[in-house]
Every structure is written in structure tokens, then in C-alpha cells.
Design an enzyme around this catalytic site. Sequence first.
Site, PDB file in Angstrom:
ATOM      1  N   TRP A   1     -10.213  29.306  53.639  1.00  0.00           N
ATOM      2  CA  TRP A   1     -10.455  30.509  54.445  1.00  0.00           C
ATOM      3  C   TRP A   1     -11.880  31.045  54.296  1.00  0.00           C
ATOM      4  CZ3 TRP A   1      -5.580  34.218  54.326  1.00  0.00           C
ATOM      5  CH2 TRP A   1      -4.554  33.597  55.051  1.00  0.00           C
ATOM      6  N   LYS A   2     -12.620  30.470  53.369  1.00  0.00           N
ATOM      7  CA  LYS A   2     -13.993  30.942  53.117  1.00  0.00           C
ATOM      8  C   LYS A   2     -13.961  32.459  52.841  1.00  0.00           C
ATOM      9  CE  LYS A   2     -15.373  27.159  56.049  1.00  0.00           C
ATOM     10  NZ  LYS A   2     -16.481  26.247  56.060  1.00  0.00           N
TER      11      LYS A   2
ATOM     12  N   SER B   1     -15.144  20.228  60.302  1.00  0.00           N
ATOM     13  CA  SER B   1     -14.813  20.455  61.714  1.00  0.00           C
ATOM     14  C   SER B   1     -13.493  19.806  62.153  1.00  0.00           C
ATOM     15  CB  SER B   1     -15.959  20.002  62.617  1.00  0.00           C
ATOM     16  OG  SER B   1     -17.118  20.744  62.335  1.00  0.00           O
TER      17      SER B   1
ATOM     18  N   GLY C   1     -18.660  23.042  59.565  1.00  0.00           N
ATOM     19  CA  GLY C   1     -19.102  24.222  60.312  1.00  0.00           C
ATOM     20  C   GLY C   1     -19.686  23.907  61.676  1.00  0.00           C
TER      21      GLY C   1
ATOM     22  N   GLU D   1     -16.301  15.227  52.450  1.00  0.00           N
ATOM     23  CA  GLU D   1     -16.805  16.180  53.435  1.00  0.00           C
ATOM     24  C   GLU D   1     -18.290  15.935  53.680  1.00  0.00           C
ATOM     25  OE1 GLU D   1     -14.020  19.831  53.491  1.00  0.00           O
ATOM     26  OE2 GLU D   1     -15.922  20.326  52.586  1.00  0.00           O
TER      27      GLU D   1
ATOM     28  N   GLU E   1     -20.930  24.749  50.697  1.00  0.00           N
ATOM     29  CA  GLU E   1     -21.407  26.133  50.801  1.00  0.00           C
ATOM     30  C   GLU E   1     -21.650  26.726  49.411  1.00  0.00           C
ATOM     31  OE1 GLU E   1     -18.364  27.618  53.473  1.00  0.00           O
ATOM     32  OE2 GLU E   1     -19.127  26.261  55.017  1.00  0.00           O
TER      33      GLU E   1
HETATM   34  P1  PGA Z   1     -14.867  23.664  58.887  1.00  0.00           P
HETATM   35  O1  PGA Z   1     -15.027  23.843  57.307  1.00  0.00           O
HETATM   36  O2  PGA Z   1     -13.528  23.029  59.118  1.00  0.00           O
HETATM   37  O3  PGA Z   1     -14.960  25.034  59.430  1.00  0.00           O
HETATM   38  O4  PGA Z   1     -15.989  22.744  59.341  1.00  0.00           O
HETATM   39  C1  PGA Z   1     -14.711  22.803  56.453  1.00  0.00           C
HETATM   40  C2  PGA Z   1     -14.817  23.231  55.036  1.00  0.00           C
HETATM   41  O5  PGA Z   1     -14.769  24.420  54.703  1.00  0.00           O
HETATM   42  O6  PGA Z   1     -14.964  22.371  54.197  1.00  0.00           O
END
Ligand code: PGA
Length: 255
Positions: A11-12, A213, A173, A167, A99
Amino acid sequence: MKFKKIVVGNWKMNPGSLKEAEKTFLAITKGLEKVKGVAVVICPPAPFIYALHKLSGSRKIKLGAQDVFWERSGSYTGEVSASQLKEVGAKFVIINHSERRALGETDSGANKKVSALLREEITPVVCIGEARRDKEGLFLSYIENQIKTIFEGVSAAMIRNVVIAYEPVWAIGGTESMKPTEIYEMTILIRKILSSLYNNKIGAEATIIYGGSVNAENIEEIMREGNVQGVLPGRASQEPEPLAKIIGAVASTHR
Ligand code: PGA
């Protein structure tokens, strides 16, 4: 292999309020009632973990965190330990996310975090992935070094309890995921590296998921051709509907 199929929602730093988080979480859990054979993990912002854990009750959904610090306790202002996360209900922790790396996370820090989590019987969801691709293929040795450094000192018995999230940083993103055939190739590379570090069985059985994504539109193709046991969606995990489609597609993939 610890998880045959798994979806880890990141969820960031969303949503803005606990009330919204609870609403979304409950809608997600409702959609899971008929889902079988897939572990579903939601990683909300740390202050929301406990309340959502209480809401999850005996439901299948599990809670996770988005980072951890490796020490057990002490003068580390702003940090949170693995045992503290465990205490509030986190069973998984994402580490080495790009991130976080942008804010200073390193492979050697991630290595200490893996050990701290395994010590507390929390499943580390370890992100690996290249920032960019080069024609010479140097990114392949970058991935190899990442794996070697992050898992240094992790025994063959313990590595089974880890989820690896491949990833590629350039796909996070954005609007497009990596091509599923390329995801497939990367899973083969990761399995080869694990086989040489440990043994063929561990290489073959490691839980590898894809992130970057992932959405309701591309999930079927990723699961059909990507050779992964699941996915780590970010933005698409923050709404019940796309997440339900993603979980449904992972659940109906034959593995
Ligand atoms: P996203 O993020 O699906 O929005 O690209 C992926 C992630 O947080 O690793």
C-alpha cells in the site's frame, strides 16, 4: 517451497486515514471468501498494521510491513524492530524495496534485515531487481551480486522461508509491466543463482514473485507466461476491485 501461490499488496504510504484503510481492508477480505490456495498479504503503513490485524480475525488475509530495522531494541530513533512488528500482527515484511533504496537502503542492510526477520519467524519478502538494463548484460551480474550479498549467512534450511520478489526498478510505478517472457527468463536466472549458492532443490523450489506495474489487465498474462508463484502489486492493491481480479487470476493459475 513455503508458498505455492502468494499475492503481497504494497500500500506504500496510502491511504491517508485509518478509517479509509479499514474500509478498503474489509472490502478486500470480503472478496476473499471463495478464494482458495493463495496466501494474501496486505502491507499497509506501519501505524495501521495493528488495527487491520484485529479486523482480520480468523480470515485468510495476513498483514505485513514495508520495512524493518535489524536491531532488537535500543537507541535507534525512528526505527521499528522485527519483534515489535510481530507483536502487532505482521507476519511478512517487504525489504529492499526500490523506494526504500532510493532513501538509502543497501544490500548489506537488507542482509541484516533478512536475518532479523527469520529470527522472529517473520517471512521476508525480499525485493531484488536492476535499476536499468544494458546491452552488455551487466545487469545480470548485478542481480547475482544482490542475491549473494542479501542472503549471505542465510542457511539452506532458512532460505526456504523467504519470498523473492523480482522487481525491475524501471517497471515500478509505471504504466507497463515487464514482458512476461522476460519475467520467465529472470526467474530461470534467479533459480540458477540459488542452485549454485545452495542446491538444485532450493533453486527449483524457491518462491519467486513479480512486481512492477501489475494490474487487473496484465495479471493473467503474467501468471500464464511469467513462471512466477504470484505478484507484488503496489497501486493495484490499494483498491478492492483490481486486487480481487489479481488474486482471482493467481488462484486460478495451475502450478
Ligand atoms: P506498482 O508498485 O505496482 O505500483 O508499480 C510495485 C511495488 O510497490 O513494488
